[in-house]
Design an enzyme around this catalytic site. Structure first.
Site, mmCIF file in Angstrom:
data_model
loop_
_atom_site.group_PDB
_atom_site.id
_atom_site.type_symbol
_atom_site.label_atom_id
_atom_site.label_comp_id
_atom_site.label_asym_id
_atom_site.label_seq_id
_atom_site.Cartn_x
_atom_site.Cartn_y
_atom_site.Cartn_z
ATOM 1 C CE LYS A 110 3.848 -1.528 -12.628
ATOM 2 N NZ LYS A 110 3.440 -0.899 -11.431
ATOM 3 C CD GLU B 278 -3.202 -4.344 -5.096
ATOM 4 O OE1 GLU B 278 -4.176 -4.022 -5.802
ATOM 5 O OE2 GLU B 278 -2.071 -3.865 -5.242
HETATM 6 N N1 PSU Z 1 0.851 -1.386 -9.956
HETATM 7 C C1 PSU Z 1 0.987 -2.665 -10.406
HETATM 8 N N2 PSU Z 1 -0.086 -3.471 -10.441
HETATM 9 C C2 PSU Z 1 -1.302 -3.054 -10.013
HETATM 10 C C3 PSU Z 1 -1.423 -1.715 -9.509
HETATM 11 C C4 PSU Z 1 -0.333 -0.925 -9.514
HETATM 12 O O1 PSU Z 1 2.049 -3.068 -10.795
HETATM 13 O O2 PSU Z 1 -2.254 -3.839 -10.065
HETATM 14 C C5 PSU Z 1 -2.748 -1.267 -8.995
HETATM 15 C C6 PSU Z 1 -2.729 -1.155 -7.460
HETATM 16 O O3 PSU Z 1 -3.953 -1.669 -6.977
HETATM 17 C C7 PSU Z 1 -2.660 0.336 -7.222
HETATM 18 C C8 PSU Z 1 -3.436 0.848 -8.406
HETATM 19 O O4 PSU Z 1 -3.209 0.735 -5.999
HETATM 20 O O5 PSU Z 1 -3.045 0.026 -9.485
HETATM 21 C C9 PSU Z 1 -3.160 2.308 -8.681
HETATM 22 O O6 PSU Z 1 -4.049 2.726 -9.651
HETATM 23 P P1 PSU Z 1 -4.102 4.279 -10.069
HETATM 24 O O7 PSU Z 1 -2.790 4.515 -10.751
HETATM 25 O O8 PSU Z 1 -5.278 4.373 -10.979
HETATM 26 O O9 PSU Z 1 -4.259 5.034 -8.808
#
Ligand code: PSU
Ligand code: MN
Length: 303
Positions: A163, A29
């Protein structure tokens, strides 16, 4: 079959060759580059991840939305652009049609990367952590689109768990409802990104890349659509003390609340706060666990 999507796809030579020769490929990603880490660590890490995939016998395919195309496999300039530029959008499922038709530039989250990987014919994807059900979601309704994507798109995702900025228990409940298997690689415990333990169990512990590949293949052969989560704990030597990281997370959450951070800004805000509070240690851990996931994804892709 509808093949209209093909006009939106653009591949690097390396990925194009790998696809035509049916070589193992690992999708990666780009939100982690543009919104998950600061410059220059994001830039350096993007290369390290790709090289780790190559060293372990597979071809890396980093995905982003650039100038009206779904780019699968990025060149140096594109990775640099995503690392440095400030106006890069963060795309999940809902954002794809507008970003592509308007020829905007965006990094892809887990959900968007899964969609793009599936369109390209790539079955496995390595990331750091997936999104999930946020704490207090019963009031905010903040549940990552990553989870509904895992329910429907046929891509297996290797991560280091979720997390504890999220509600881990509710995230696992949601995945059960959606029929997404959660497999622990050599562990019974679902990992919590910075730590190897979360207090929650995975559904199944599998001990080899081959067994994991077999489970994923069996799922799809049975016609059970959707992803699989492969939970790969952070290597012991880089893992955090649970009390220490929980304290940092609580502080970051309080600050997000106080500042009224909402929607897709929540996760990037928390990541950057935690990095400040831990004086950069959380970033080092983040980098190491992603590399560890890239390696496992490569080994599974070969199987
Ligand atoms: N967790 C991390 N680093 C990240 C992400 C999540 O430790 O960069 C990113 C991933 O791309 C994940 C996104 O799909 O955050 C999720 O975002 P949201 O919580 O807005 O759905
Ligand atoms: Mn959200």
């Amino acid at each position: 079959m509808n093949t209209d999507f093909k006009k939106y796809l653009s591949f690097s030579e390396e990925v194009k060759d790998a696809l035509s020769e049916s070589k193992p490929i690992v999708a990666l990603e780009s939100t982690i580059i543009s919104h998950g880490m600061p410059y220059p660590q994001n830039y350096e890490t993007a290369y390290k991840i790709e090289n780790t995939v190559r060293e372990n016998g597979a071809v890396p395919a980093t995905i982003a939305l650039l100038n009206g195309k779904i780019k699968t496999g990025l060149n140096n300039n594109e990775i640099e652009f995503l690392s440095k530029e400030s106006g890069i959008l963060k795309a999940s499922r809902r954002d794809l049609p507008i970003i592509i038709s308007q020829k905007l530039n965006a990094a892809t989250t887990v959900s968007a990367t899964m969609i793009c990987a599936a369109l390209a014919g790539i079955k496995i994807f390595a990331t750091g952590g997936i999104g999930g059900v946020h704490r207090n979601a019963q009031n905010t309704f903040d549940i990552s689109a990553d989870l509904t994507e895992l329910a429907q798109t046929n891509v297996a995702v290797v991560s280091a768990g979720v997390k504890s900025i999220l509600d881990i228990g509710l995230t696992l409940e949601y995945l059960e409802t959606m029929g997404v298997p959660v497999i622990g690689y050599k562990t019974e415990e679902f990992p919590a990104f910075y730590t190897r333990e979360s207090g929650y169990k995975v559904n199944y512990k599998l001990n080899t890349p081959k067994e994991i590949a077999d489970a994923v293949k069996t799922k799809w052969e049975l016609g059970l659509n959707g992803g699989v989560i492969i939970a790969n704990p952070i290597p012991e030597e880089f893992s955090f003390d649970k009390i220490l990281i929980d304290k940092a997370i609580d502080e970051a959450l309080a600050k997000a609340d106080e500042k009224g951070i909402k929607g897709k800004d929540v996760t990037p805000f928390l990541l950057s706060e935690i990095k400040e509070i831990t004086k950069g240690k959380s970033l080092d851990a983040n980098i190491q666990l992603v590399l560890n996931n890239a390696k496992l994804a490569a080994l599974i892709s070969i199987e």
